[in-house]
Design a protein around this motif. Structure first.
Motif, PDB file in Angstrom:
ATOM      1  N   LEU A 138       0.824  -1.208   0.000  1.00 24.58           N
ATOM      2  CA  LEU A 138       0.000   0.000   0.000  1.00 24.58           C
ATOM      3  C   LEU A 138       0.860   1.260   0.000  1.00 24.58           C
ATOM      4  O   LEU A 138       0.565   2.222  -0.712  1.00 24.58           O
ATOM      5  CB  LEU A 138      -0.921  -0.004   1.226  1.00 24.58           C
ATOM      6  CG  LEU A 138      -2.158  -0.890   1.162  1.00 24.58           C
ATOM      7  CD1 LEU A 138      -2.932  -0.790   2.465  1.00 24.58           C
ATOM      8  CD2 LEU A 138      -3.041  -0.492   0.007  1.00 24.58           C
ATOM      9  N   SER A 139       1.915   1.256   0.793  1.00 24.40           N
ATOM     10  CA  SER A 139       2.781   2.432   0.857  1.00 24.40           C
ATOM     11  C   SER A 139       3.485   2.670  -0.471  1.00 24.40           C
ATOM     12  O   SER A 139       3.649   3.815  -0.900  1.00 24.40           O
ATOM     13  CB  SER A 139       3.809   2.246   1.983  1.00 24.40           C
ATOM     14  OG  SER A 139       3.177   2.056   3.225  1.00 24.40           O
ATOM     15  N   ILE A 140       3.893   1.595  -1.126  1.00 23.35           N
ATOM     16  CA  ILE A 140       4.547   1.744  -2.422  1.00 23.35           C
ATOM     17  C   ILE A 140       3.571   2.319  -3.454  1.00 23.35           C
ATOM     18  O   ILE A 140       3.898   3.259  -4.198  1.00 23.35           O
ATOM     19  CB  ILE A 140       5.110   0.395  -2.885  1.00 23.35           C
ATOM     20  CG1 ILE A 140       6.244  -0.048  -1.961  1.00 23.35           C
ATOM     21  CG2 ILE A 140       5.599   0.476  -4.319  1.00 23.35           C
ATOM     22  CD1 ILE A 140       6.768  -1.437  -2.267  1.00 23.35           C
ATOM     23  N   SER A 141       2.368   1.760  -3.498  1.00 22.49           N
ATOM     24  CA  SER A 141       1.384   2.234  -4.474  1.00 22.49           C
ATOM     25  C   SER A 141       0.935   3.667  -4.181  1.00 22.49           C
ATOM     26  O   SER A 141       0.734   4.455  -5.108  1.00 22.49           O
ATOM     27  CB  SER A 141       0.172   1.298  -4.493  1.00 22.49           C
ATOM     28  OG  SER A 141      -0.461   1.270  -3.224  1.00 22.49           O
ATOM     29  N   LEU A 142       0.799   4.024  -2.900  1.00 23.43           N
ATOM     30  CA  LEU A 142       0.399   5.391  -2.557  1.00 23.43           C
ATOM     31  C   LEU A 142       1.528   6.379  -2.829  1.00 23.43           C
ATOM     32  O   LEU A 142       1.274   7.551  -3.124  1.00 23.43           O
ATOM     33  CB  LEU A 142      -0.019   5.466  -1.091  1.00 23.43           C
ATOM     34  CG  LEU A 142      -1.373   4.817  -0.772  1.00 23.43           C
ATOM     35  CD1 LEU A 142      -1.599   4.759   0.737  1.00 23.43           C
ATOM     36  CD2 LEU A 142      -2.507   5.582  -1.435  1.00 23.43           C
ATOM     37  N   GLY A 143       2.776   5.914  -2.725  1.00 24.90           N
ATOM     38  CA  GLY A 143       3.885   6.774  -3.111  1.00 24.90           C
ATOM     39  C   GLY A 143       3.836   7.119  -4.588  1.00 24.90           C
ATOM     40  O   GLY A 143       4.073   8.265  -4.987  1.00 24.90           O
ATOM     41  N   VAL A 144       3.493   6.135  -5.415  1.00 20.97           N
ATOM     42  CA  VAL A 144       3.360   6.391  -6.851  1.00 20.97           C
ATOM     43  C   VAL A 144       2.136   7.259  -7.128  1.00 20.97           C
ATOM     44  O   VAL A 144       2.174   8.164  -7.969  1.00 20.97           O
ATOM     45  CB  VAL A 144       3.277   5.053  -7.613  1.00 20.97           C
ATOM     46  CG1 VAL A 144       3.027   5.287  -9.086  1.00 20.97           C
ATOM     47  CG2 VAL A 144       4.551   4.246  -7.409  1.00 20.97           C
ATOM     48  N   MET A 152       9.949   6.836  -1.250  1.00 23.18           N
ATOM     49  CA  MET A 152       9.382   7.872  -0.381  1.00 23.18           C
ATOM     50  C   MET A 152       8.160   7.335   0.359  1.00 23.18           C
ATOM     51  O   MET A 152       7.918   7.684   1.528  1.00 23.18           O
ATOM     52  CB  MET A 152       9.010   9.103  -1.202  1.00 23.18           C
ATOM     53  CG  MET A 152      10.200   9.822  -1.806  1.00 23.18           C
ATOM     54  SD  MET A 152       9.755  11.235  -2.854  1.00 23.18           S
ATOM     55  CE  MET A 152       9.131  12.374  -1.618  1.00 23.18           C
ATOM     56  N   GLY A 153       7.363   6.479  -0.304  1.00 25.61           N
ATOM     57  CA  GLY A 153       6.238   5.856   0.383  1.00 25.61           C
ATOM     58  C   GLY A 153       6.678   4.946   1.508  1.00 25.61           C
ATOM     59  O   GLY A 153       6.065   4.927   2.591  1.00 25.61           O
ATOM     60  N   VAL A 154       7.754   4.185   1.293  1.00 22.99           N
ATOM     61  CA  VAL A 154       8.259   3.293   2.330  1.00 22.99           C
ATOM     62  C   VAL A 154       8.833   4.098   3.494  1.00 22.99           C
ATOM     63  O   VAL A 154       8.617   3.759   4.674  1.00 22.99           O
ATOM     64  CB  VAL A 154       9.314   2.350   1.735  1.00 22.99           C
ATOM     65  CG1 VAL A 154       9.998   1.543   2.830  1.00 22.99           C
ATOM     66  CG2 VAL A 154       8.672   1.412   0.724  1.00 22.99           C
ATOM     67  N   ILE A 155       9.580   5.165   3.204  1.00 24.71           N
ATOM     68  CA  ILE A 155      10.114   6.018   4.270  1.00 24.71           C
ATOM     69  C   ILE A 155       8.988   6.602   5.104  1.00 24.71           C
ATOM     70  O   ILE A 155       9.065   6.659   6.346  1.00 24.71           O
ATOM     71  CB  ILE A 155      10.992   7.133   3.651  1.00 24.71           C
ATOM     72  CG1 ILE A 155      12.271   6.541   3.071  1.00 24.71           C
ATOM     73  CG2 ILE A 155      11.317   8.197   4.684  1.00 24.71           C
ATOM     74  CD1 ILE A 155      13.101   7.531   2.283  1.00 24.71           C
ATOM     75  N   THR A 156       7.922   7.023   4.461  1.00 23.41           N
ATOM     76  CA  THR A 156       6.777   7.576   5.190  1.00 23.41           C
ATOM     77  C   THR A 156       6.121   6.517   6.058  1.00 23.41           C
ATOM     78  O   THR A 156       5.715   6.802   7.197  1.00 23.41           O
ATOM     79  CB  THR A 156       5.759   8.154   4.198  1.00 23.41           C
ATOM     80  OG1 THR A 156       6.401   9.116   3.359  1.00 23.41           O
ATOM     81  CG2 THR A 156       4.604   8.813   4.920  1.00 23.41           C
ATOM     82  N   ALA A 157       6.012   5.283   5.558  1.00 23.50           N
ATOM     83  CA  ALA A 157       5.404   4.217   6.349  1.00 23.50           C
ATOM     84  C   ALA A 157       6.235   3.878   7.576  1.00 23.50           C
ATOM     85  O   ALA A 157       5.698   3.664   8.670  1.00 23.50           O
ATOM     86  CB  ALA A 157       5.215   2.972   5.476  1.00 23.50           C
TER      87      ALA A 157
END
Length: 563
Positions: A138-144, A152-157
């Motif tokens: 989910l974090s990867i897809s929301l980053g995109v 950046m999505g993974v860092i935010t998660a």
């Protein structure tokens, strides 16, 4: 007569809340005792209501003259020891206790570090690992989707999950990237470059910390159950609709991405006859399996088991693509899949491997965007961040009975956004779907959020080459199962059956606004409707609690007598 929700909730859930309050004020253990068959908790006796009313974060409950048959078997007896023989009193060292009294901001993280022990890790391991496994894709897809990068999505998660759990006031909120923030972030990323997103996270975090000192969490009192359930329903529908192309094999058709969800749904509907039968069957099979298995053995981590089976399936079939060629590549539509390509889309096919690390924000990106754009974007993000965090904590409180400290939650989400920005991520807030999954899987404390962040970090750092084999239809089946359990269907049906037209219409209007316009706009409109109703409608009837109180069969609720 029918008992009000506040009476019923206080009588049944007061024990766990009182233990947590005494854990903070007196240093006792905050772990919930095991219930006995006779009702109540083993070796646990409680003082009368007036003692609980004096607690800082209590419900301000009072004795309403109810008969003793409706109360715990030890409710009005002489107060005895709070803990049973299996729990040990745990006191903060005197210097730390004095420090928390002098600097209340450090109270939550100090308690989290001091009371972090093996029993808490054991009780929250299943929920933390499950949320972490679901959180990564989910974090990867929301980053995109936010016009950023998967890293950046993974860092935010990771940063949002860790610091939000350490400093926040909810035991269940999972901080991370959310779909409600994606439209705003994508607009600023396209306009000024993705380098502006970390600065927006820092700005929104500092504004949220300022709102903490202004006690903006008091606005949460004006949000009714109708607004919360409407927002929950709209977000769950949005998440489920976005899983259609992954679950039905439509991504190979090159679908056009629209700004509004209803346009995307129309795009999906036009291409639905071209859905790939095997991937559709895989998605529906995974969804039905999760529903049945979680009803059969709810304590088993079926999400993790399904993810492991999916990874094994993806690994075997990718190295032997001929196994599924006769099943997937139908004779009438051979053009859907390229010659020699893998018939089922994997996570690694959709998103590349994450090789980037922490990248602090660059000053040039902030200067190029300008102070006005940064302040405007940070203020808009701050409003959504605060309201969604408070709403998620309120929903978790309703489903578990564990009261959360809204004031501390505002501080937690502010600190989490500051660290996300410093690490090169983008703004985060409480994610409703992941918080709901955390509750359903039996989380008991903020330790589950820390384990979730650690799980995402470990997978990306050490197990990324294995996790990439997870099929996207399996991810879609997990998300469909999570979103199906997010709305309180019993409460919505009760409003319909009892003729509660204002509540039901408000919830439906907020949900439709979230779907058609934007989740943030739906939340703000719902809060405005609540303020209008409190100002011009019958104030006494609005402040009165609902005679119905929905408590699903969550592991937290199963520990309490009479549920």
């Amino acid at each position: 007569g029918r008992t009000s929700a506040h009476d019923w909730t206080t009588d049944n859930f007061c024990q766990a809340d009182l233990r947590r309050l005494r854990a903070r004020d007196g240093g006792m253990s905050a772990r919930t005792p095991k219930p006995t068959r006779g009702g109540g908790s083993a070796g646990l006796t409680l003082p009368p209501y007036h003692d609980f009313e004096k607690s800082p974060n209590g419900y301000a409950a009072r004795d309403r003259g109810r008969s003793s048959s409706h109360r715990s078997n030890t409710w009005n007896e002489t107060p005895g020891p709070l803990l049973d023989e299996h729990d040990k009193p745990r006191l903060l060292p005197s210097p730390l206790k004095e420090l928390t009294m002098a600097v209340p901001v450090l109270e939550k993280p100090i308690e989290a570090f001091v009371f972090f022990d093996l029993p808490q890790i054991r009780d929250n391991m299943r929920s933390g690992l499950t949320v972490g496994f679901v959180n990564l894709p989910l974090s990867i897809s929301l980053g995109v989707a936010s016009a950023a990068t998967p890293s950046m999505g993974v860092i935010t998660a990771v940063c949002g999950g860790f610091f939000g759990s350490m400093f926040g006031g909810s035991d269940f909120n999972i901080q991370g990237p959310t779909g409600s923030l994606s439209p705003i972030l994508a607009f600023y990323a396209v306009s000024f470059g993705k380098g502006v997103l970390p600065w927006m996270a820092i700005g929104a975090g500092l504004m949220t910390i300022l709102a903490y000192f202004m006690q903006i969490d008091s606005l949460a009192r004006y949000m009714s159950s109708a607004t919360m359930e409407g927002f929950n329903l709209g977000v769950s529908f949005t998440i489920a609709a976005n899983q259609i192309p992954y679950g039905f094999g439509l991504m190979a058709l090159g679908l056009h991405k629209h700004r509004h969800l209803y346009n995307n749904i129309g795009e999906f509907w036009r291409h639905l006859p071209d859905a790939e039968p095997f991937q559709t069957t895989l998605t529906l099979t995974g969804f039905v399996a999760l529903v049945l298995l979680n009803r059969w053995r709810p304590k088993v981590p079926w999400f993790i088991a399904l993810a492991c089976v999916g990874i094994l399936f993806g690994y075997v079939v990718e190295h032997n693509p001929d196994l599924l060629n006769n099943v997937v590549m139908s004779q009438d539509r051979p053009d859907l899949i390229a010659d020699g390509a893998f018939p089922v889309q994997l996570l690694g096919d959709r998103f590349p491997l994450i090789t980037e690390g922490i990248k602090p924000p660059r000053l040039n990106d902030a200067l190029e965007a300008g102070p006005f754009a940064l302040l405007n974007g940070s203020a808009a993000v701050m409003l959504l961040v605060v309201f969604e965090a408070l709403l998620s904590g309120s929903l978790a409180e309703k489903r578990t009975g564990h009261a959360f400290d809204g004031h501390a939650e505002v501080l937690g989400v502010g600190v989490a956004n500051v660290f996300c920005g410093l690490a090169g991520g983008f703004p985060c807030t409480a994610a409703l779907a992941r918080t709901n999954l955390n509750v359903l899987k039996g989380a008991t404390s903020r330790t589950a959020g820390v384990i979730n962040a650690a799980t995402v970090f470990v997978i990306v750092k050490f197990l990324q080459n294995v996790y990439r084999y997870l099929p996207m239809p399996i991810v879609a089946s997990m998300m469909l199962h999570i979103t199906a359990g997010m709305p309180d269907w019993h409460l919505l049906w009760w409003w319909w059956a009892e003729g509660r037209t204002p509540d039901l219409s408000t919830a439906m209007f907020v949900a439709i606004t979230c779907i058609v316009v934007d989740p943030g706009m739906g939340l703000l409109i719902g809060a405005s409707i609540d303020m209008y109703r409190r100002t011009y409608a019958d104030v006494d009837s609005l402040r009165a609690p609902d005679p119905y109180h929905s408590v699903p069969s969550t592991p937290q609720a199963s520990r309490v007598h009479h549920i």
